[in-house]
Write an enzyme that holds these catalytic residues in place. Structure first.
Site: not given
Lengths: 257, 302
Positions: B250, B278, B38, B272, B247
């Site tokens: 899909c 997808c 970080g 998606c 979606c």
């Protein structure tokens, strides 16, 4: 009498060949209000910065009695300790509220910042405390979500005070807190500060060029000229019976209303 | 992921465009970043043959870790077939001659802008983020000297001021992307502008995650299996974005969806954003209500 809260011992600061201030020694007890008066360029603000650890002195020391009762030299604190002290046990009220506030953050966020800084993570509590403090400094709590840019000068100054007092500090530094405000707003602000200081038992180091402010708020006065303290004592004594020629000049040049 | 001089790439370039000394410098920054999760490590960012904001940081990180056996995938907002993704993929295919793919599970290095793939990442994979502004405190505290001090002393109260402002103004935490995270209990980090939907995927991720900011000259990292916590309030806990629709192509209900306007009469569809995910679902026989039988982006790999 317990140990003093703040001890300045022979403080000096030089800017190259010029003197910021020198040979300043005094002690400040808990709950005591000390005014530092003098003309522009006399070293008032330099001294305030030395006392609050914002500047490192070239000579001498500033010591502070921590919350655990131990008195420590500010120079011996780590940066983390000093910054923690400055945002919990101390406050700093600037003349220009824009310096002391986050102007793009709402009033509630400004007051809450110190709480979040010491680990408060409950939004509801933070907001309740912020509302309470707005009331105490006589700002309508319905303005909690306004930014300071939408506030008048006097309100900004009061918000700045609330932001500093939210962690219950024991010592507050004020640099010309009433400078730049018109007289009626000034009077109200002084009244508020006097009430808060008395209620909370705050110790205050107050820098001002306005002797009326010093008389109204402070118990003791230091008079500075050319970086040195030329007279000190109880406020009434110094202002009613000035000894040093410069103090006499200063007192006599106050305009009578 | 070791340095390889030449493969079958164009002889005018060193392998993966950057010279070996530059890659060495970037690798040192990456190692330091991995050692301090970080923490933003400064590095001497180079001019790249693309404008700032197009992923110059991510490209440099990718170039430094790329080896000749690696398989590269590049996504932009989840899609393999957008300009940025296509050109960066072509860039490395040309300068390094590495294999490229659009399939998440086949890739060893995935460079991404604004998304984390839906498929769970594996231990042998590296995710490289393109970062525009690495400093999470920037918009509250413009002074870099001050923000560095705040990082050094772990003074992160200010980050919550931002969230406080959100709640005060909108009634809930309205930050939906670039949502700040606390890494390994120490540094607060900007996850780059990924949607907060993806934030939970960073926690305990098996893959190494590297972040490169070219203009700002910073590299930071999340090592595998590191704790990553999204900041929040006790009474306003972090919540990943949820979608009302599946979606349209899909039928997936657990993926991040893009809204696509389909006509000027208010028609829209939700699909998606991860095109590979997808397509994979459609190939496996899952279909949404607008699925027409054709596949949209087969040429994306080229």
């Amino acid at each position: 009498m317990s140990a003093p809260l703040l001890i300045a011992d022979n403080l000096a600061k030089f800017y190259g060949a010029r003197t910021g201030c020198r040979d300043v020694s005094f002690t400040l007890d808990a709950g005591e209000v000390l005014a530092i008066v003098g003309e522009s360029g006399s070293g008032k603000t330099t001294l305030l910065n030395l006392l609050s650890g914002r500047l490192a002195p070239d000579e001498g020391t500033t010591s502070y009695q921590m919350r655990d009762g131990e008195t420590r030299d500010l120079a011996s604190l780590s940066e983390a300790e000093r910054r923690y002290l400055a945002r919990t046990d101390w406050g700093f009220v600037h003349q220009d509220a824009a310096q002391g506030l986050r102007m793009n953050v709402s009033a509630g966020g400004n007051i809450g910042e110190r709480l979040m800084g010491i680990g408060d993570r409950h939004y509801g509590n933070i907001r309740a405390v912020a509302e309470d403090w707005l009331k105490r400094v006589e700002i309508d709590p319905s303005r909690i979500d306004d930014r300071p840019t939408a506030y008048s000068g006097g309100m900004r100054q009061r918000l700045q005070i609330a932001r500093n007092l939210v962690t219950a500090p024991r010592l507050v530094f004020m640099d010309e807190p009433t400078g730049g405000l018109d007289v009626s707003v000034q009077a109200r602000l002084l009244d508020l500060i006097r009430g808060l200081v008395a209620d909370l038992g705050l110790a205050v180091v107050l820098v001002t060029h306005d002797l009326a402010v010093a008389r109204l708020l402070s118990h003791r006065v230091l008079v500075m000229k050319n970086g040195e303290v030329i007279e000190s004592g109880l406020t009434d004594r110094v202002l009613d019976d000035p000894q040093a020629p410069y103090t006499q000049l200063l007192v006599s040049s106050v305009l009578a209303a | 992921m070791s340095a390889h001089r030449q493969t079958n790439s164009e002889p005018a370039y060193n392998f993966a465009y950057l010279d070996e000394q530059t890659k060495r410098m970037i690798r040192r920054a990456i190692l330091k970043a991995i050692a301090i999760p970080g923490y933003q490590v400064p590095f001497a960012s180079r001019e790249m043959p693309m404008p700032y904001g197009w992923g110059t940081g991510g490209v440099q990180v990718t170039a430094a870790i790329l080896g000749s056996e690696d398989t590269l995938k590049v996504i932009d907002q989840g899609a393999d077939d957008t300009t940025n993704a296509v050109s960066i993929r072509a860039f490395f295919a040309k300068t390094a001659g590495v294999a490229v793919t659009t399939a998440t599970e086949d890739a060893t290095i995935i460079q991404t802008r604004h998304r984390i793939p839906e498929a769970a990442l594996q231990g042998h994979q590296v995710l490289v983020y393109q970062v525009p502004i690495p400093e999470p405190l920037r918009f509250l505290e413009p002074r870099e000297t001050e923000t560095r001090t705040m990082h050094a002393l772990a003074e992160y109260g200010l980050m919550h001021v931002k969230l406080y402002e959100d709640i005060a103004r909108h009634g809930h935490i309205a930050t939906t992307y670039d949502y700040p995270v606390h890494v390994a209990g120490r540094y607060v980090m900007d996850p780059s502008p990924i949607p907060k939907f993806d934030n939970p995927k960073m926690n305990d991720c098996a893959a190494l995650q590297l972040f490169g900011a070219g203009r700002e000259k910073r590299i930071y990292a999340i090592p595998p299996h590191t704790q990553v916590v999204s900041l929040d309030f006790e009474d306003h806990p972090f919540e990943a974005t949820k979608f009302e629709h599946p979606c349209a192509l899909c039928g997936a209900t657990m993926s991040y969806l893009d809204e696509v306007v389909t006509d000027d009469k208010g028609g829209r569809m939700f699909v998606c954003s991860d095109t590979d995910f997808c397509e994979g679902r459609r190939a496996a026989g899952h279909h949404g209500h607008l699925y027409g039988g054709e596949t949209l982006s087969k040429e994306a790999a080229e």
